[in-house]
Scaffold this motif. Structure first.
Motif, PDB file in Angstrom:
ATOM      1  N   VAL A 190      12.022   4.726  10.431  1.00 31.64           N
ATOM      2  CA  VAL A 190      10.619   4.713  10.830  1.00 31.64           C
ATOM      3  C   VAL A 190       9.828   5.593   9.873  1.00 31.64           C
ATOM      4  CG1 VAL A 190       8.963   5.310  12.628  1.00 31.64           C
ATOM      5  CG2 VAL A 190      11.181   4.344  13.256  1.00 31.64           C
ATOM      6  N   ARG A 249       7.126   9.413   9.487  1.00 25.89           N
ATOM      7  CA  ARG A 249       7.944   9.907  10.596  1.00 25.89           C
ATOM      8  C   ARG A 249       7.137  10.321  11.813  1.00 25.89           C
ATOM      9  NH1 ARG A 249      11.206  15.113   9.592  1.00 25.89           N
ATOM     10  NH2 ARG A 249      12.419  13.653   8.337  1.00 25.89           N
ATOM     11  N   ALA A 274       7.198   7.895  14.647  1.00 22.43           N
ATOM     12  CA  ALA A 274       8.368   7.755  15.505  1.00 22.43           C
ATOM     13  C   ALA A 274       8.022   8.340  16.864  1.00 22.43           C
ATOM     14  CB  ALA A 274       9.576   8.465  14.892  1.00 22.43           C
ATOM     15  N   SER A 275       8.935   8.233  17.800  1.00 20.80           N
ATOM     16  CA  SER A 275       8.745   8.811  19.120  1.00 20.80           C
ATOM     17  C   SER A 275      10.038   9.515  19.523  1.00 20.80           C
ATOM     18  CB  SER A 275       8.366   7.724  20.127  1.00 20.80           C
ATOM     19  OG  SER A 275       8.025   8.286  21.386  1.00 20.80           O
ATOM     20  N   PRO A 317       8.538  13.144  18.872  1.00 20.83           N
ATOM     21  CA  PRO A 317       9.838  12.973  18.224  1.00 20.83           C
ATOM     22  C   PRO A 317      10.721  14.204  18.425  1.00 20.83           C
ATOM     23  CG  PRO A 317       8.122  12.102  16.812  1.00 20.83           C
ATOM     24  CD  PRO A 317       7.416  12.774  17.968  1.00 20.83           C
ATOM     25  N   ARG A 354      15.788   5.230  13.917  1.00 19.39           N
ATOM     26  CA  ARG A 354      15.575   4.836  15.300  1.00 19.39           C
ATOM     27  C   ARG A 354      16.211   3.460  15.526  1.00 19.39           C
ATOM     28  NH1 ARG A 354      14.370   9.483  15.548  1.00 19.39           N
ATOM     29  NH2 ARG A 354      12.533  10.429  16.524  1.00 19.39           N
ATOM     30  N   ARG A 413      15.594  -0.425  16.788  1.00 14.36           N
ATOM     31  CA  ARG A 413      14.465  -1.360  16.819  1.00 14.36           C
ATOM     32  C   ARG A 413      14.234  -1.940  18.209  1.00 14.36           C
ATOM     33  NH1 ARG A 413      12.005  -4.642  12.859  1.00 14.36           N
ATOM     34  NH2 ARG A 413      13.596  -4.059  11.341  1.00 14.36           N
ATOM     35  N   SER A 427      11.337   4.403  20.953  1.00 18.04           N
ATOM     36  CA  SER A 427      11.578   5.479  19.995  1.00 18.04           C
ATOM     37  C   SER A 427      10.687   5.415  18.764  1.00 18.04           C
ATOM     38  CB  SER A 427      13.053   5.483  19.569  1.00 18.04           C
ATOM     39  OG  SER A 427      13.387   4.269  18.919  1.00 18.04           O
ATOM     40  N   TYR A 428       9.701   4.546  18.764  1.00 19.97           N
ATOM     41  CA  TYR A 428       8.708   4.515  17.689  1.00 19.97           C
ATOM     42  C   TYR A 428       7.429   3.890  18.250  1.00 19.97           C
ATOM     43  CZ  TYR A 428      10.246  -0.358  17.284  1.00 19.97           C
ATOM     44  OH  TYR A 428      10.570  -1.664  17.563  1.00 19.97           O
ATOM     45  N   LYS A 432       5.029   1.233  18.339  1.00 23.72           N
ATOM     46  CA  LYS A 432       4.941  -0.164  17.941  1.00 23.72           C
ATOM     47  C   LYS A 432       3.523  -0.514  17.499  1.00 23.72           C
ATOM     48  CE  LYS A 432       8.716  -1.756  20.901  1.00 23.72           C
ATOM     49  NZ  LYS A 432       9.148  -2.676  21.986  1.00 23.72           N
ATOM     50  N   ALA A 487       3.994   1.996  13.311  1.00 24.07           N
ATOM     51  CA  ALA A 487       5.082   2.466  12.458  1.00 24.07           C
ATOM     52  C   ALA A 487       5.593   1.358  11.540  1.00 24.07           C
ATOM     53  CB  ALA A 487       6.227   2.992  13.316  1.00 24.07           C
ATOM     54  N   LEU A 512       8.861  -0.154   9.800  1.00 27.22           N
ATOM     55  CA  LEU A 512      10.292  -0.152  10.036  1.00 27.22           C
ATOM     56  C   LEU A 512      11.033  -0.753   8.849  1.00 27.22           C
ATOM     57  CD1 LEU A 512      10.389  -1.403  13.747  1.00 27.22           C
ATOM     58  CD2 LEU A 512      10.057   0.919  12.881  1.00 27.22           C
TER      59      LEU A 512
END
Length: 290
Positions: free
Chosen positions: A17, A20, A23-24, A97, A226, A228, A233-234, A236, A239, A241
């Protein structure tokens, strides 16, 4: 090269991601707790799934609080007097994150080993070591720019305008700094600071070295790994990818990751049900800022 010998298979994720800060959370608190537990800090938990980590001198406390009335997951406070009010407080919400929280706790562990003069060091513009500008420096080094100036606010934003930091000038309510988002330092990502994808806050007297550790990590150009599918975790739609693993039957699935993470979780840290935060004494709903 077999999957076992390919170093890419050791990465906990199937996509990178970037940037950064889009990201989450990884959903696993262990990496951020590890630096403090490694120093022998005491770990306790309640029957709701909240964990509490306390320094040996009882003057630094961390709460990992997945159950509560708002969205803050991590709360760290330090005290001059173990029975007095906090000298400083930091909050990371439930989408921050995990690596950013880990950067803070790693720096905190180092400061704690140095003693109270380090972990209670107040920002001081008259000294190079404690100059608040040090906390913003890593952002400038990666191309972040000063936002349009507003009265009482010093703000910087990332080049893509999807992350920022605000520093409020003037006097602030010490209690509000510890229980709301109206704190001296406010770091966030997303399209709006009022409805951020994630945020972190720090009160006035938070040591500059601890803040700089977070901004250094946030602005690092290296992407974060992360998964997908089937994760949060990111961010959407924002980010970028990049695949890590080749598409092979032997590659782990997100469900494999979740099962593996559960098996690694210490018995003292029950898996949380809803990632939210509550304080033990003064819950406060963050809500839109100002």
């Amino acid at each position: 090269m077999t999957p076992e010998s390919d170093p890419r298979f050791a990465i906990d994720g199937d996509v990178f991601v970037s940037p950064r800060y889009l990201a989450s959370t990884t959903g696993i608190g262990d990496p951020a707790l590890a630096p403090l537990l490694g120093l022998g800090w005491d770990l306790q938990h309640d029957d709701l799934g909240n964990a509490y980590v306390t320094a040996p001198d009882r003057r630094v406390r961390l709460g990992y609080l997945p159950e509560g009335e708002d969205d803050g997951l991590w709360r760290i406070n330090a005290y001059k007097d173990a029975f007095g009010p906090p000298a400083w407080g930091v909050c990371f919400n439930d989408r921050t994150p995990t690596e950013f929280v880990q950067a803070f706790t790693t720096a905190l562990a180092g400061a704690y080993e140095q003693g109270p003069d380090a972990y209670l060091a107040r920002p001081d513009a008259r000294t190079d070591e404690h100059d608040p500008a040090r906390a913003v420096g890593p952002l400038f080094q990666q191309g972040w720019e000063i936002e349009r100036r507003r009265q009482g606010i010093f703000a910087v934003q990332s080049p893509d305008r999807l992350a920022g930091m605000e520093v409020t000038t003037g006097d602030l309510d010490p209690e509000a700094e510890l229980t709301t988002r109206d704190a001296r330092w406010h770091l966030w990502a997303g399209k709006s600071i009022d409805r951020p994808a994630w945020y972190a806050t720090a009160s006035t007297d938070t040591p500059v070295a601890l803040l700089a550790a977070v901004t250094q990590c946030v602005s690092d150009p290296a992407p974060l790994p992360r998964w997908r599918q089937d994760t949060y975790s990111y961010i959407k739609g924002m980010a970028h990818l990049t695949p890590i693993l080749p598409s092979e039957p032997s590659a782990p699935t997100p469900l494999d990751l979740q099962r593996a993470a559960s098996s690694r979780r210490p018995a003292a840290l029950p898996a949380p049900s809803v990632p939210r935060w509550s304080t033990t004494s003064r819950p406060a709903l963050p809500g839109p800022r100002r």
